[in-house]
Scaffold this active site. Structure first.
Site, short mmCIF file in Angstrom:
data_model
loop_
_atom_site.label_atom_id
_atom_site.label_comp_id
_atom_site.label_asym_id
_atom_site.label_seq_id
_atom_site.Cartn_x
_atom_site.Cartn_y
_atom_site.Cartn_z
N HIS A 5 91.56 112.81 2.68
CA HIS A 5 91.64 111.68 2.86
C HIS A 5 93.27 111.45 3.25
O HIS A 5 93.70 110.26 3.29
CB HIS A 5 91.43 110.63 1.56
CG HIS A 5 90.32 109.91 1.91
ND1 HIS A 5 89.81 109.29 2.95
CD2 HIS A 5 89.76 108.76 1.19
CE1 HIS A 5 89.09 108.35 3.12
NE2 HIS A 5 89.02 108.10 1.98
N ASN A 53 90.52 101.74 0.65
CA ASN A 53 89.79 100.79 1.05
C ASN A 53 90.50 99.27 1.28
O ASN A 53 89.79 98.60 1.76
CB ASN A 53 88.67 100.66 0.06
CG ASN A 53 87.74 101.66 0.23
OD1 ASN A 53 87.74 103.05 1.00
ND2 ASN A 53 86.74 101.82 -0.76
N ASP A 79 91.90 109.89 8.71
CA ASP A 79 90.98 111.07 8.79
C ASP A 79 89.57 110.66 9.59
O ASP A 79 89.45 109.18 9.23
CB ASP A 79 90.49 111.64 7.22
CG ASP A 79 89.98 110.29 6.33
OD1 ASP A 79 88.96 110.31 6.12
OD2 ASP A 79 90.92 109.46 6.21
N ASN A 100 86.14 102.83 5.89
CA ASN A 100 86.36 101.62 5.08
C ASN A 100 87.93 101.36 5.04
O ASN A 100 88.19 100.25 5.07
CB ASN A 100 86.15 102.14 3.76
CG ASN A 100 84.53 101.86 3.28
OD1 ASN A 100 83.84 101.32 3.90
ND2 ASN A 100 84.12 102.59 2.42
#
Length: 179
Positions: A5, A53, A79, A100
């Site tokens: 991430h 998010n 990513d 997200n």
């Protein structure tokens, strides 16, 4: 190399380092920011300090603070599960592929017209292991691919600033895998 991430943030931090600076906390925008010049243009390199998010909060705050009104001038490095590990691709606008962080950007910017530099991290072994996949450190072989991809992603952002999205896309997509 941190987690899968973190590859987007690593590319942005590399850009700051190449510009001879580092990202610093910017009051009131929920992000670390470095103001630099890329391709003769002033650029606000940004890494949100929010959870991924909620990254749209940071991008909206930075956009407001620095007067960025054209969403097409926002380049998001992130990513991408749908690309093999180490692959870098450019995309202008379009769907969110279930990401997200991109969903948060769409929610806060009210558009998907931003540019994406996508760094492939590959799919998890099963759909229910997605969070584990992106939050764990990758195996050594994948880390090596991603280290190269972070450099390519940073160079792609430089090409976008210098030559525009279409030329950067052509350059990036013509590279052999792993470069």
């Amino acid at each position: 190399m941190g987690t899968l991430h973190n590859v987007g943030a690593e590319a942005v931090e590399l850009l700051a380092t190449r510009a001879g600076t580092s990202l610093r906390a910017e009051k009131g925008v929920r992000a670390r920011v470095a103001l630099v010049e890329l391709g003769g243009k002033k650029v606000a390199l940004t890494v949100p300090t929010t959870y991924m998010n909620d990254s749209g909060l940071a991008v909206r705050g930075v956009s407001t603070r620095f007067g960025i009104v054209d969403p097409e001038s926002i380049v998001v490095v992130h990513d991408e599960l749908d690309l093999p590990p180490g692959t870098v691709r450019v995309k202008a606008g379009g769907g969110l592929a279930g990401h997200n962080g991109l969903r948060s950007l769409q929610s806060h910017l009210h558009t998907t017209d931003f540019v994406r530099v996508r760094i492939g991290i590959g799919k998890p072994p099963s759909a229910d292991r997605g969070a584990d996949h992106v939050l764990n450190r990758p195996p050594k072989a994948v880390r090596a691919l991603l280290a190269l991809a972070v450099v390519t992603a940073a160079e792609t952002v430089e090409h976008i600033a210098l030559d525009g999205v279409d030329a950067a896309m052509q350059w990036c997509h013509s590279l052999p895998p792993g470069e």
